[in-house]
Enzyme design. Structure first.
Site, PDB file in Angstrom:
ATOM      1  N   PHE A 185      -5.816  -3.499  -1.441  1.00  0.00           N
ATOM      2  CA  PHE A 185      -7.082  -3.633  -0.699  1.00  0.00           C
ATOM      3  C   PHE A 185      -6.920  -4.323   0.648  1.00  0.00           C
ATOM      4  O   PHE A 185      -7.893  -4.808   1.221  1.00  0.00           O
ATOM      5  CB  PHE A 185      -8.144  -4.357  -1.540  1.00  0.00           C
ATOM      6  CG  PHE A 185      -8.257  -3.827  -2.940  1.00  0.00           C
ATOM      7  CD1 PHE A 185      -8.574  -2.501  -3.163  1.00  0.00           C
ATOM      8  CD2 PHE A 185      -8.014  -4.639  -4.032  1.00  0.00           C
ATOM      9  CE1 PHE A 185      -8.662  -1.984  -4.444  1.00  0.00           C
ATOM     10  CE2 PHE A 185      -8.094  -4.139  -5.322  1.00  0.00           C
ATOM     11  CZ  PHE A 185      -8.422  -2.808  -5.528  1.00  0.00           C
ATOM     12  N   ILE A 228     -10.241  17.584   0.581  1.00  0.00           N
ATOM     13  CA  ILE A 228      -9.899  16.693  -0.529  1.00  0.00           C
ATOM     14  C   ILE A 228      -8.621  17.228  -1.176  1.00  0.00           C
ATOM     15  O   ILE A 228      -8.579  18.366  -1.636  1.00  0.00           O
ATOM     16  CB  ILE A 228     -11.068  16.635  -1.537  1.00  0.00           C
ATOM     17  CG1 ILE A 228     -12.308  16.034  -0.859  1.00  0.00           C
ATOM     18  CG2 ILE A 228     -10.676  15.831  -2.774  1.00  0.00           C
ATOM     19  CD1 ILE A 228     -12.108  14.674  -0.225  1.00  0.00           C
ATOM     20  N   ASN A 281      -6.996  16.109  -3.854  1.00  0.00           N
ATOM     21  CA  ASN A 281      -6.994  16.118  -5.315  1.00  0.00           C
ATOM     22  C   ASN A 281      -8.354  15.616  -5.770  1.00  0.00           C
ATOM     23  O   ASN A 281      -8.709  14.447  -5.569  1.00  0.00           O
ATOM     24  CB  ASN A 281      -5.858  15.210  -5.846  1.00  0.00           C
ATOM     25  CG  ASN A 281      -5.803  15.185  -7.361  1.00  0.00           C
ATOM     26  OD1 ASN A 281      -6.829  15.197  -8.051  1.00  0.00           O
ATOM     27  ND2 ASN A 281      -4.597  15.137  -7.902  1.00  0.00           N
ATOM     28  N   LYS A 297      -9.533  14.892  -8.525  1.00  0.00           N
ATOM     29  CA  LYS A 297      -9.560  13.846  -9.554  1.00  0.00           C
ATOM     30  C   LYS A 297      -9.245  12.470  -8.955  1.00  0.00           C
ATOM     31  O   LYS A 297      -9.989  11.507  -9.168  1.00  0.00           O
ATOM     32  CB  LYS A 297      -8.540  14.189 -10.638  1.00  0.00           C
ATOM     33  CG  LYS A 297      -8.663  13.365 -11.884  1.00  0.00           C
ATOM     34  CD  LYS A 297      -7.693  13.892 -12.942  1.00  0.00           C
ATOM     35  CE  LYS A 297      -7.964  13.238 -14.286  1.00  0.00           C
ATOM     36  NZ  LYS A 297      -7.075  13.803 -15.315  1.00  0.00           N
ATOM     37  N   THR A 298      -8.148  12.381  -8.208  1.00  0.00           N
ATOM     38  CA  THR A 298      -7.799  11.069  -7.662  1.00  0.00           C
ATOM     39  C   THR A 298      -8.810  10.636  -6.587  1.00  0.00           C
ATOM     40  O   THR A 298      -9.109   9.455  -6.472  1.00  0.00           O
ATOM     41  CB  THR A 298      -6.361  11.056  -7.087  1.00  0.00           C
ATOM     42  OG1 THR A 298      -6.232  12.089  -6.122  1.00  0.00           O
ATOM     43  CG2 THR A 298      -5.331  11.250  -8.186  1.00  0.00           C
ATOM     44  N   GLY A 323      -8.458  10.447   5.036  1.00  0.00           N
ATOM     45  CA  GLY A 323      -8.388   9.485   3.933  1.00  0.00           C
ATOM     46  C   GLY A 323      -9.722   9.272   3.251  1.00  0.00           C
ATOM     47  O   GLY A 323     -10.777   9.550   3.797  1.00  0.00           O
ATOM     48  N   VAL A 324      -9.641   8.756   2.031  1.00  0.00           N
ATOM     49  CA  VAL A 324     -10.830   8.562   1.214  1.00  0.00           C
ATOM     50  C   VAL A 324     -11.063   7.088   0.887  1.00  0.00           C
ATOM     51  O   VAL A 324     -12.189   6.638   0.712  1.00  0.00           O
ATOM     52  CB  VAL A 324     -10.663   9.359  -0.112  1.00  0.00           C
ATOM     53  CG1 VAL A 324     -11.809   9.087  -1.058  1.00  0.00           C
ATOM     54  CG2 VAL A 324     -10.552  10.840   0.163  1.00  0.00           C
ATOM     55  N   GLU A 343     -11.339   3.977   1.932  1.00  0.00           N
ATOM     56  CA  GLU A 343     -12.202   2.910   2.423  1.00  0.00           C
ATOM     57  C   GLU A 343     -13.653   3.331   2.598  1.00  0.00           C
ATOM     58  O   GLU A 343     -14.570   2.583   2.271  1.00  0.00           O
ATOM     59  CB  GLU A 343     -11.618   2.324   3.707  1.00  0.00           C
ATOM     60  CG  GLU A 343     -10.406   1.478   3.358  1.00  0.00           C
ATOM     61  CD  GLU A 343      -9.550   1.086   4.543  1.00  0.00           C
ATOM     62  OE1 GLU A 343      -9.701  -0.032   5.024  1.00  0.00           O
ATOM     63  OE2 GLU A 343      -8.715   1.903   4.969  1.00  0.00           O
TER      64      GLU A 343
END
Lengths: 757, 330
Positions: free
Chosen positions: A237, A648, A650, A652-653, A721-722, A724
């Site tokens: 984080f 996206i 994946n 799931k992740t 990116g996802v 944050e």
């Protein structure tokens, strides 16, 4: 296309993790390993006057006690050089170099012993006398100065003060977000081992290369002599992105004792010694027309920096920074002021700036919507922007309208009562709230090596990181996609300075950085395999060129004839080699990698050209809360997150990341807060019983949607990116829902029961 | 952690003797609080006498109620049919505390012995009279959001943080202990914990070496009108800001007997005689409950950061009484 990319492929490292085989930094062992345990300063400001280690030295198992008197002299960090090489700095404090104390629990000595328990016990036996000066700790009372960080430069667009003063409708409020700490499950931990002048470090870090660079500088050895490995990381984080005194301390302990040394921080050390999200006090001024158009937006943030930091690189919570991209507005002021406090350096924490900044801005927007009697979603649509209001660059790809509209429809937003206190469920008042989510779409240079082995397996190597987010999996998916082999044939290696240099895991940039790199490397490998096959007089490909062949089913095949081709095994056997590999670097426009691999050019219009485009991800968070007003209890009843993060990789992740982000946001909204004792400047919240991260019972059903619209201007696959963005907008959506439920506007996060009384 | 000697307690008598002869020894049962405090160097015994294997885990009927073994686990106690049927308040209180894992380790005797969560007590770099008498109270003028509003002294403003004991106070429990001379004695629960006064290092009135062997609960008529309300900073796994153990026995619409115990407001569970007086003989109405709540908090003396506990305490009492009247439902 897209046999693997985008699919909800199970984590390739999932089995390793749940069976305990994934090795984290502290889980390695060396023969003859010793253990270090730091001695912490009681005071937050002043000096060590005297230190008596005699008793500790005599304690069982103790090998040495390092203090400022006998510590190795380390080479001070060259700030200019580090800025130039892009190595993120953390605290500039090298441990035990002098007697000065800048924050509570700063390392002032270190025990190295045969066992962890012996080291920890001996640390209690060191007697220290201090010369104490009064620490500066109160953000409200200490004087504020302009930040000298280039990132915090004041922004003025148009005439924000005048425009605000003459606006027909005004909102002017102060919002506060408490100090937060990261507290990943895995504490900072490392094992340092010297062999002659060579140092190997297992380190729970988000940046193996920056850690290497700074360790090499500190110990004055060539960077090639330092190897840093972080194969698995148990959450970070942001706290593991910076360089902390723990790293040179471990290196020093190992060097002095000539033993490999392990150091693992305790939870109170995680609280005090590994950064935090500085508290913010944000004054937000929104001026609007009666029909809801913003005419002025001023966002003035007061926050803290660490006294010990070099003021050129000081880190502050940029609450007004990227939040300025949220809405179209002709007049904008973004100002940051800082107080210089006796705290451990504030550090990026998941959506640094954006998360608290949007708490303020999106709460204010909700207040404006209420004042204007305009639906909050509608107000955001009225102020929708197609270009960054400051640099005026158009957004590369923005589908936020879909997030607002589809999100609202799926959530059932139309059932929301515009007046508060209209819905009751037994003892609970029920309310809906929403907010915009936002985070930049960063991309960095990256290098990766892809190797096809004669047994049909593939190795992919790049020194990017998997913080638990799914990097291993999306890298394997990408290689599978472009090499035409199943995911389970691909072995991914990450986060080791022996591997080609990639990005530090920060700023949600890993996917956009690594994925085009893997794609380019696979493409280069296709060419190499074709050359190899034709060079060895393979009849299948005679008269054909590279455009005629594709990789699939574990080999190279003609596009025109699905049966004609050769397996990797055949090609390699004919060439009398075991494997073939390609190391490829890709550089976004205007950036350059340090890695001397073959540079694969990406067309400029697909290469994150920040001179032409503004790259941001966007989203909308919808929340339903129940409030038991009588005792001040808030329960989040459901959350719907709808994000526009490019392609996206994946489902799931990405969805799992969104769950984690929402939970992070619930923490900011309702539970997470670090308190300093006002006299000693020590945190009184020192463990996970005092510092409240949300527990399962705080977390409701979370629905997650993505627009899944590729951003081809960022990179050829269009991924952003996802990690944050999904944590942003949650806290204000909760605060807004609380207002809708109760009519009470609480402008201080976390919203704990006492704030209702 | 200070190095310590581990001694296995073979039977009650030898375990007690082992502790009696060593001022620096302690009993070890579940260890869920003690071991944490030893790691933090707050507790520094040089010997642990392990009593966890002694046969003191039974929960059984007695002629006048039930008897609960000191070494019965919190989880087993909360889920025991005798407790659930006859003393649901105790079940509720136990289940409001800690986590499933901790409740499966922690014993009832150990729960009574758990120490404050005052952050100044936990940080050995801070002054704390409870940890080191004479060093001062860090919380008195420090951050005292979770601290006492009743019964504190200028030596200590810490609270007793547990849940189980609040219910035991409401249920008139009696604690059975075994002492140095091998004799048993009983301590009414309200005399078990103590206020800090000038000796905040003493949490309770046990002598060194006295071993809790059981807790007796007399019969009562509260089972269908009781409620444990815990207000905290998150939904689970947090210590209370304020908690209330409330129990009522009614006679038609009038209250015949009442118990109101506030938790996390003092150095011991705070049974409010004032509130109970305001309830007994009155109709079970919101007006009565409000009057009881006012009476309970009238003498509260909040510190700089815990003033909210006064109002929160009142509201929590009213809500707990309402829910008690409602058979425990919201």
């Amino acid at each position: 296309m897209a046999k693997f990319i985008g699919k909800p492929v199970d984590r390739v490292d999932g089995r390793l993790k749940v069976t305990g085989q994934a090795k984290y930094a502290a889980e390695y062992t060396h023969k003859n390993m010793a253990y270090a345990f730091p001695v912490l300063s009681k005071i937050a400001s002043g000096e060590v006057a005297a230190i008596d280690a005699a008793e500790a030295e005599k304690a069982p198992g103790v090998l040495t006690v390092l203090t400022h008197k006998n510590a190795l002299r380390l080479q001070p960090i060259d700030v200019d050089q580090s800025i130039k090489t892009g190595s993120l700095l953390g605290e500039l404090l090298l441990p035990l170099q002098d007697t000065k104390i800048f924050y509570a629990n700063q390392y002032i000595a270190c025990i190295v012993a045969e066992t962890y328990e012996q080291a920890r016990y001996a640390a209690l036996l060191v007697k220290v006398k201090y010369k104490e000066t009064k620490p500066a700790i109160d953000l409200e009372k200490e004087p504020k100065v302009d930040s000298t960080s280039p990132r915090a430069k004041q922004v003025i667009v148009g005439t924000p003060v005048e425009a605000f003063n003459s606006a027909p409708v005004k909102i002017e409020q102060v919002y506060k977000v408490a100090t937060e700490n990261h507290h990943p499950m895995e504490p900072h931990s490392l094992i340092a081992a010297w062999e002659g002048e060579k140092l190997t470090v297992y380190n729970a870090t988000q940046g193996v290369h920056s850690s290497r660079h700074l360790l090499a500088q500190t110990f004055n050895v060539p960077k090639e002599n330092v190897r840093v490995i972080a194969s698995f990381i148990g959450g970070a984080f942001g706290t593991k992105a910076m360089f902390w005194a723990t790293e040179p301390l471990a290196g020093m302990a190992a060097r002095v004792t000539k033993r490999p040394v392990k150091i693992v921080l305790t939870r109170p050390m995680m609280q005090h010694c590994t950064g935090n999200r500085g508290a913010t006090r944000q004054s937000v001024y929104l001026g609007a027309t009666r029909d809801g158009k913003l005419v002025s937006r001023r966002h003035i943030t007061e926050t803290c920096v660490a006294r010990l930091d070099d003021r050129r690189t000081e880190y502050l919570e940029l609450a007004g920074g990227n939040t300025s991209s949220t809405y179209a507005c002709p007049n904008i002021e973004i100002t940051h002021k800082v107080a210089l406090l006796n705290v451990n350096s504030p550090t990026p924490m998941r959506a640094p700036g954006e998360a608290p900044g949007l708490f303020a801005l999106e709460s204010a927007m909700d207040e404006l919507a209420f004042e204007l009697k305009i639906d909050p979603v509608q107000l955001r649509l009225i102020n929708y922007g197609e270009a960054n209001p400051i640099n005026k660059l158009p957004y590369s790809s923005k589908h936020l309208k879909e997030c607002y509209e589809q999100g609202a429809a799926k959530f059932g937003w139309s059932l929301r009562k515009s007046e508060p206190r209209q819905t009751r469920d037994g003892e609970w008042l029920v309310g809906y709230g929403m907010a915009t989510a936002l985070y930049p779409g960063y991309r960095s240079p990256s290098a990766a090596r892809v190797r096809v082995n004669s047994d049909g397996t593939v190795s992919v190597q790049t020194a990017a990181h998997d913080l638990g987010t799914g990097t291993y999996t999306i890298v394997a998916q990408t290689a599978a996609e472009f090499l035409g082999v199943p995911v389970n044939k691909i072995k991914v290696a990450l986060a080791d300075t022996d591997l080609p240099q990639s990005t530090l895991a920060g700023g949600s940039r890993t996917a956009a950085t690594v994925i085009p790199n893997i794609q380019a490397a696979c493409e280069a490998l296709r060419k190499k395999l074709f050359e190899l096959a034709t060079k060895n007089n393979s009849s299948v490909f005679s008269g054909k060129n590279i455009a005629d062949v594709e990789l699939r089913d574990g080999g190279l095949f003609l596009k025109s004839d699905t049966n004609k081709g050769e397996t990797f095994e055949t090609i390699l056997k004919a060439a009398k080699i075991d494997s073939v590999e390609e190391c490829v670097t890709v550089n976004p426009e205007g950036q350059k990698s340090n890695e001397p691999c073959f540079v694969s050019e990406i067309p400029a219009e697909q290469n994150a050209d920040t001179k032409k485009w503004d790259f941001h991800s966007f989203g909308a968070q919808f929340v339903e809360v129940g409030v038991n007003e009588q005792i001040g209890i808030v329960r989040v009843r459901r959350v719907l997150s709808y994000h526009d993060c490019g392609r996206i990789m994946n489902k799931k992740t990405a969805r799992s990341q969104a769950f984690g982000g929402v939970i992070f946001g619930i923490g900011m909204a309702l539970t997470e807060e670090s308190h300093y004792d006002p006299r000693s400047a020590r945190f009184v919240t020192r463990n996970l019983a005092d510092y409240h991260v949300p527990v399962n019972a705080d977390v409701p059903e979370i629905e997650v949607y993505f627009t899944n619209q590729p951003d081809y201007k960022n990179n050829p696959l269009g991924a952003r990116g996802v990690g944050e963005i999904v944590a942003t907008g949650v806290a204000p959506a909760i605060a807004n829902a609380i207002f809708n439920a109760t009519g009470k506007r609480i402008r201080e996060a976390p919203i704990t029961p006492d704030k209702f009384l | 952690m200070r190095p310590f000697k581990y001694t296995e307690g073979k039977d009650e008598t030898s375990a007690v003797r082992a502790v009696v002869v060593n001022r620096e020894s302690k009993f070890l049962a579940g260890g869920t609080n003690l071991i944490d405090l030893m790691k933090e160097y707050v507790e520094r015994p040089n010997e642990l006498v392990d009593v966890s294997q002694l046969p003191l885990a039974q929960i059984k009927n007695t002629s006048n109620g039930i008897s609960i073994g000191a070494l019965a686990k919190n989880g087993a106690t909360a889920n025991h049919p005798l407790v659930r049927q006859n003393y649901p308040l105790l079940s509720m209180a136990i289940l409001a505390g800690a986590s499933g894992q901790l409740r499966n380790m922690a014993t009832n005797g150990g729960n009574l012995m758990q120490r404050t969560r005052c952050q100044y007590f936990y940080d050995i770099a801070m002054p704390c009279n409870k940890r080191e008498p004479g060093t001062g109270c860090g919380a008195l003028e420090g951050i005292n959001r979770i601290h006492a509003i009743f019964g504190w002294s200028d030596k200590c403003v810490a609270t007793y943080p547990g849940d189980m004991a609040n219910a035991l106070y409401a249920l008139d429990a009696v604690v059975r202990v075994k002492g140095a001379n091998g004799q048993e004695r009983t301590i009414p629960i309200q005399d078990f914990h103590r206020l800090p006064g000038n000796e905040p290092q003493k949490d309770n009135n046990l002598e060194h070496g006295e071993l809790i062997i059981g807790i007796d609960l007399p019969k009562n008529n509260f089972a269908n009108k009781s409620y444990y309300l815990k207000v905290r900073d998150r939904a689970s796994y947090a210590f209370a800001l304020v908690s209330v153990a409330a129990a009522l026995e009614t006679d038609g619409s009038n209250i015949r007997q009442a118990r109101v115990v506030l938790g996390s407001v003092a150095h011991k569970p705070w049974r409010s005689g004032e509130a109970e007086k305001a309830l007994v003989g009155k109709p079970a109405t919101d007006a009565t409950f409000n009057a009881a709540a006012e009476a309970a908090l009238k003498e509260a003396k909040p510190l700089a950061h815990n003033g909210y506990k006064v109002e929160l305490g009142k509201r929590a009492i009213v809500l707990a009484l309402q829910r008690a009247m409602n058979g425990g439902a919201e």
